[in-house]
Motif scaffolding. Structure first.
Motif, PDB file in Angstrom:
ATOM      1  N   LEU A 203      36.986  34.722  41.397  1.00 27.51           N
ATOM      2  CA  LEU A 203      38.255  33.998  41.471  1.00 27.51           C
ATOM      3  C   LEU A 203      39.404  34.977  41.304  1.00 27.51           C
ATOM      4  O   LEU A 203      39.218  36.105  40.861  1.00 27.51           O
ATOM      5  CB  LEU A 203      38.328  32.869  40.439  1.00 27.51           C
ATOM      6  CG  LEU A 203      38.020  33.166  38.971  1.00 27.51           C
ATOM      7  CD1 LEU A 203      39.205  33.789  38.278  1.00 27.51           C
ATOM      8  CD2 LEU A 203      37.628  31.881  38.260  1.00 27.51           C
ATOM      9  N   ARG A 204      40.610  34.534  41.677  1.00 27.24           N
ATOM     10  CA  ARG A 204      41.778  35.402  41.675  1.00 27.24           C
ATOM     11  C   ARG A 204      42.630  35.165  40.428  1.00 27.24           C
ATOM     12  O   ARG A 204      43.102  34.048  40.204  1.00 27.24           O
ATOM     13  CB  ARG A 204      42.625  35.142  42.920  1.00 27.24           C
ATOM     14  CG  ARG A 204      41.926  35.467  44.230  1.00 27.24           C
ATOM     15  CD  ARG A 204      41.788  36.955  44.417  1.00 27.24           C
ATOM     16  NE  ARG A 204      41.263  37.280  45.737  1.00 27.24           N
ATOM     17  CZ  ARG A 204      40.875  38.474  46.090  1.00 27.24           C
ATOM     18  NH1 ARG A 204      40.951  39.464  45.230  1.00 27.24           N
ATOM     19  NH2 ARG A 204      40.415  38.706  47.304  1.00 27.24           N
ATOM     20  N   PRO A 205      42.862  36.190  39.625  1.00 24.93           N
ATOM     21  CA  PRO A 205      43.694  36.012  38.439  1.00 24.93           C
ATOM     22  C   PRO A 205      45.177  36.199  38.752  1.00 24.93           C
ATOM     23  O   PRO A 205      45.548  36.819  39.747  1.00 24.93           O
ATOM     24  CB  PRO A 205      43.208  37.139  37.526  1.00 24.93           C
ATOM     25  CG  PRO A 205      42.863  38.238  38.487  1.00 24.93           C
ATOM     26  CD  PRO A 205      42.315  37.545  39.717  1.00 24.93           C
ATOM     27  N   LYS A 206      46.016  35.657  37.864  1.00 23.31           N
ATOM     28  CA  LYS A 206      47.467  35.837  37.954  1.00 23.31           C
ATOM     29  C   LYS A 206      47.958  36.603  36.735  1.00 23.31           C
ATOM     30  O   LYS A 206      47.300  36.617  35.691  1.00 23.31           O
ATOM     31  CB  LYS A 206      48.165  34.479  38.030  1.00 23.31           C
ATOM     32  CG  LYS A 206      47.803  33.643  39.244  1.00 23.31           C
ATOM     33  CD  LYS A 206      48.487  32.287  39.200  1.00 23.31           C
ATOM     34  CE  LYS A 206      48.095  31.425  40.391  1.00 23.31           C
ATOM     35  NZ  LYS A 206      48.732  30.073  40.320  1.00 23.31           N
ATOM     36  N   ALA A 207      49.114  37.224  36.871  1.00 24.82           N
ATOM     37  CA  ALA A 207      49.711  37.926  35.736  1.00 24.82           C
ATOM     38  C   ALA A 207      49.952  36.945  34.599  1.00 24.82           C
ATOM     39  O   ALA A 207      50.388  35.804  34.817  1.00 24.82           O
ATOM     40  CB  ALA A 207      51.020  38.581  36.155  1.00 24.82           C
TER      41      ALA A 207
END
Length: 260
Positions: free
Chosen positions: A237-241
């Motif tokens: 999955l793609r993480p965010k800041a």
């Protein structure tokens, strides 16, 4: 051909040093096959001049192999100082297409050098000094766009290797139900993914044995003290800041990694 290999190795080393990506790759630089790609990955190690502190394994089973466009497991080097104890943090802006993956990580207690005879799972298991819960903070030096290069270019880049974050060693791990233990990945306190080694890998020692034999075949080998991340249990999955990820292995402990 030799010039193209060296040019790609230098490019990938530069991208790693600078923590940046690029879109696509010149056709002449794309490795012809997996073996060529892995040779280039070794050249990247030479260009960086940084010790190999560990390894990552991916695509242990067919489902993940299809997702990654391969017909076998794949591997990559993890460079010092990117093997870190939990909790750890990385700067999101300097991560290249980051992906947090929950994984078991094995630290070797003895060398597994190249040899003619294949290593058995029993030999590899005995060589492991400790087994740890962990989160791999995977990266990729190529932008995931329409120009994304084929798999051999990704293998030359270390199969998306980044940072390994590991927790405390699991007590008496050889006697415990490692395969059956459910693990949960949470983001900022909200459960996002779950899985188990039984579903994703069969057992962490299965992909580790594959790696030991693959590196034996190619004359590299594994060394005592190296940490090996054995493959994702929770997918990608793609993480965010600003997000903090916690991998909960139940009685085996927790691991925390943050993208600042």
């Amino acid at each position: 051909m030799t010039d193209a290999r060296r040019d790609l190795a230098r490019l990938l080393a530069t991208l790693r040093r600078d923590s940046r990506q690029q879109s696509g790759l010149e056709p002449r630089l794309i490795p012809a096959d997996k073996d060529t790609a892995y040779r280039i990955a070794r050249m990247v190690e030479e260009e960086l001049g940084v010790a190999v502190a560990g390894w990552k394994i991916a695509a242990a089973k067919e489902e993940m192999q299809k997702a990654l466009r391969t017909d076998s497991p794949i591997y990559g080097r993890v460079f010092a100082p990117n093997v870190r104890p939990s909790p750890t943090s990385v700067e999101h802006a300097r991560q290249c297409s980051p992906i947090p993956e929950v994984e078991y990580m094995a630290r070797l207690g003895v060398d597994l050098p190249p040899r003619a005879k294949a290593y058995t799972i029993e030999e590899v298991t005995e060589a492991v000094a400790s087994l740890h819960p962990g989160i791999e903070l995977a990266e990729c030096r190529f932008v995931h766009d329409a120009a994304f290069p084929p798999l051999p270019a990704i293998l030359a880049d270390g199969a998306g290797s980044g940072t390994l974050c590991y927790g405390a060693a699991i007590d008496d791990w050889r006697k415990r139900d490692i395969a059956g233990q459910e693990v949960v990945l949470s983001c900022n306190g909200v459960a996002r993914r779950n899985g188990s080694a039984a579903a994703a890998l069969d057992h962490p020692m299965v992909p580790l044995t594959w790696l030991a034999n693959e590196l034996s075949r190619t004359g590299i080998g594994l060394k005592a003290g190296q940490m090996i991340s054995t493959g994702t249990l929770t997918g990608m999955l793609r993480p965010k800041a600003g997000e903090t990820y916690v991998a909960d292995f139940g009685p085996f402990g927790q691991v925390t990694a943050s993208y600042t």
